[in-house]
Design an enzyme around this catalytic site. Structure first.
Site, mmCIF file in Angstrom:
data_model
loop_
_atom_site.group_PDB
_atom_site.id
_atom_site.type_symbol
_atom_site.label_atom_id
_atom_site.label_comp_id
_atom_site.label_asym_id
_atom_site.label_seq_id
_atom_site.Cartn_x
_atom_site.Cartn_y
_atom_site.Cartn_z
ATOM 1 N N HIS A 154 0.845 -1.211 0.000
ATOM 2 C CA HIS A 154 0.000 0.000 0.000
ATOM 3 C C HIS A 154 0.871 1.247 0.000
ATOM 4 O O HIS A 154 1.813 1.350 0.789
ATOM 5 C CB HIS A 154 -0.904 -0.008 1.232
ATOM 6 C CG HIS A 154 -2.081 0.897 1.118
ATOM 7 N ND1 HIS A 154 -1.967 2.273 1.095
ATOM 8 C CD2 HIS A 154 -3.407 0.633 0.998
ATOM 9 C CE1 HIS A 154 -3.170 2.805 0.979
ATOM 10 N NE2 HIS A 154 -4.054 1.840 0.922
ATOM 11 N N SER A 172 -5.583 6.309 4.833
ATOM 12 C CA SER A 172 -6.545 5.953 3.790
ATOM 13 C C SER A 172 -6.105 6.407 2.397
ATOM 14 O O SER A 172 -5.561 7.504 2.220
ATOM 15 C CB SER A 172 -7.903 6.584 4.112
ATOM 16 O OG SER A 172 -8.797 6.433 3.034
ATOM 17 N N ARG A 218 -2.533 1.222 -6.837
ATOM 18 C CA ARG A 218 -1.650 1.142 -5.671
ATOM 19 C C ARG A 218 -0.257 0.626 -6.022
ATOM 20 O O ARG A 218 0.742 1.117 -5.495
ATOM 21 C CB ARG A 218 -2.280 0.242 -4.598
ATOM 22 C CG ARG A 218 -3.503 0.867 -3.965
ATOM 23 C CD ARG A 218 -4.133 -0.041 -2.935
ATOM 24 N NE ARG A 218 -5.245 0.630 -2.289
ATOM 25 C CZ ARG A 218 -6.007 0.076 -1.345
ATOM 26 N NH1 ARG A 218 -5.764 -1.160 -0.945
ATOM 27 N NH2 ARG A 218 -6.996 0.753 -0.796
ATOM 28 N N HIS A 289 0.368 -4.631 3.036
ATOM 29 C CA HIS A 289 -0.971 -4.303 3.531
ATOM 30 C C HIS A 289 -1.972 -5.442 3.360
ATOM 31 O O HIS A 289 -2.717 -5.756 4.285
ATOM 32 C CB HIS A 289 -1.475 -3.058 2.798
ATOM 33 C CG HIS A 289 -2.896 -2.691 3.100
ATOM 34 N ND1 HIS A 289 -3.339 -2.456 4.385
ATOM 35 C CD2 HIS A 289 -3.981 -2.529 2.301
ATOM 36 C CE1 HIS A 289 -4.630 -2.150 4.349
ATOM 37 N NE2 HIS A 289 -5.041 -2.196 3.108
ATOM 38 N N LEU A 329 -13.238 -4.891 1.531
ATOM 39 C CA LEU A 329 -14.447 -4.757 2.341
ATOM 40 C C LEU A 329 -15.634 -5.364 1.608
ATOM 41 O O LEU A 329 -16.450 -6.074 2.196
ATOM 42 C CB LEU A 329 -14.711 -3.277 2.636
ATOM 43 C CG LEU A 329 -13.627 -2.540 3.435
ATOM 44 C CD1 LEU A 329 -13.951 -1.057 3.509
ATOM 45 C CD2 LEU A 329 -13.497 -3.125 4.823
#
Length: 368
Positions: A154, A172, A218, A289, A329
């Site tokens: 990340h 974030s 990323r 990450h 998520l």
């Protein structure tokens, strides 16, 4: 991936019903924002703490069932073994981390939702207890592992401060919506960032990728930050960092607007580093990450051991070699709320399961 896209709208409805406070536009409709790797606003969010709010919603729903007596929790346990009887997963053996006692639990099937293996790296953004021992023990019992090299680095983490750290803190990805990533053009430039004039700054993501700018995927942002540090243009006390600067966004939108978007993140950054990101640029650097690899599963989320179902980051599905922001998520919620309840029910209904208890020799052997 197609199924994940199909149920994604239901995920939002489910979470709203649980009380997750998603951001909304003035008229009351759900707001969305950009995330790395896409040139459209594609992500629903809850300020700068979407993951935390989703966890609180899920935990609240779970504890409601605990209070009703529908679910029994066994907290502070570490999985030691998967118990396989007649070729099917039928239970687990765990250690009570408070008393040290070894316990076993039997069932018709086993669901593994224990996260990834990011802590194989010396430092990562994962909690230290998220050490992938459960996944590894299932692999040792015969569950196939897929794509172990697919690890996501990340780009927006707070850099290492010293040898005393046990983990790194993630900032974030949403910060790259308004923050501009840059390093000094001159190698070894140790001046404070606010003393470096505009013409001596290299906004390298905007320069190299003008279409995406600071919202590149990323892996690209992480790789380019590493290149800049390797060139000798890293910043901060260690030289292993790049700047994420909100100066222009604050000038354009005002400090209040930025605080409304990222206030909790700015506060967390200041508590950790002692630097005010409203006044000086943040320092960020890539860190381990997320792991896209994991235990192999079929379309029903069942591993190569019948009866062992693997959900979320613990499995290898959905993300390929480079997960996009917010998709973890989405996958975890989809697996838990909209896929496993049906595929697990189908397995139990269509499989001949012998009646067993903890006196079975496999459980006894597992505890020895």
């Amino acid at each position: 991936v197609y199924r994940l896209a199909q149920v994604s709208n239901h995920i939002i409805d489910q979470c709203v019903a649980q009380g997750v406070p998603f951001a909304r536009e003035y008229g009351g409709l759900l707001a969305n924002r950009s995330f790395g790797g896409a040139q459209v606003s594609r992500t629903f969010y809850a300020r700068g703490q979407t993951g935390q709010q989703l966890l609180l919603g899920a935990y609240s729903a779970l504890m409601r069932q605990v209070a009703r007596g529908q679910v029994k929790l066994f907290p502070r346990r570490e999985m030691l073994d998967l118990v396989v009887i007649n070729g099917k997963a039928r239970g687990i053996t765990v250690r009570n981390l408070i008393t040290g006692e070894i316990e076993s639990h039997e069932g018709d099937a086993v669901i593994l939702a224990t996260g990834g293996y990011g802590n194989v790296f010396y430092l990562s953004t994962n909690a230290k207890n998220s050490n992938a021992t459960a996944v590894w023990r299932c692999h040792k019992k015969g569950a196939f592992f897929a794509n172990p090299c697919f690890t996501q680095i990340h780009p927006t983490c707070i850099p290492v401060s010293g040898e005393y750290q046990s983990k790194l803190t993630l900032m974030s990805e949403s910060l790259r919506n308004d923050g501009r990533v840059w390093v000094p053009k001159k190698k070894g430039d140790t001046r404070p960032p606010n003393e470096i004039p505009e013409e001596e700054r290299d906004y390298y993501l905007e320069r190299i990728y003008p279409s995406f700018g600071n919202l590149v995927p990323r892996d690209v942002a992480s790789r380019q930050a590493k290149f800049r540090v390797d060139e000798g243009r890293g910043v901060g006390p260690t030289g292993h960092a790049v700047y994420l600067d909100f100066r222009d966004a604050i000038k354009r939108l005002g400090k209040k607007a930025i605080a409304e978007k990222y206030g909790n993140l700015f506060q967390m950054y200041e508590k950790i580093t002692g630097e005010n990101p409203y006044e000086v640029p943040m320092r960020i650097y890539p860190a381990s990450h997320y792991t896209m690899g994991g235990l192999w599963v079929d379309y029903n989320l069942q591993s190569t051991i019948p009866g062992l179902f693997v959900l979320g980051e613990a499995n290898f599905s959905d993300h390929g070699a480079n997960r996009l922001g917010a998709s973890a998520l989405m996958q975890g919620l989809a697996d838990g709320y909209f896929i496993a309840p049906y595929t697990l029910g189908n397995y139990i209904a269509s499989t001949d399961l012998d009646k067993i208890d903890l006196s079975h020799s496999e459980f006894q052997g597992s505890q020895e």
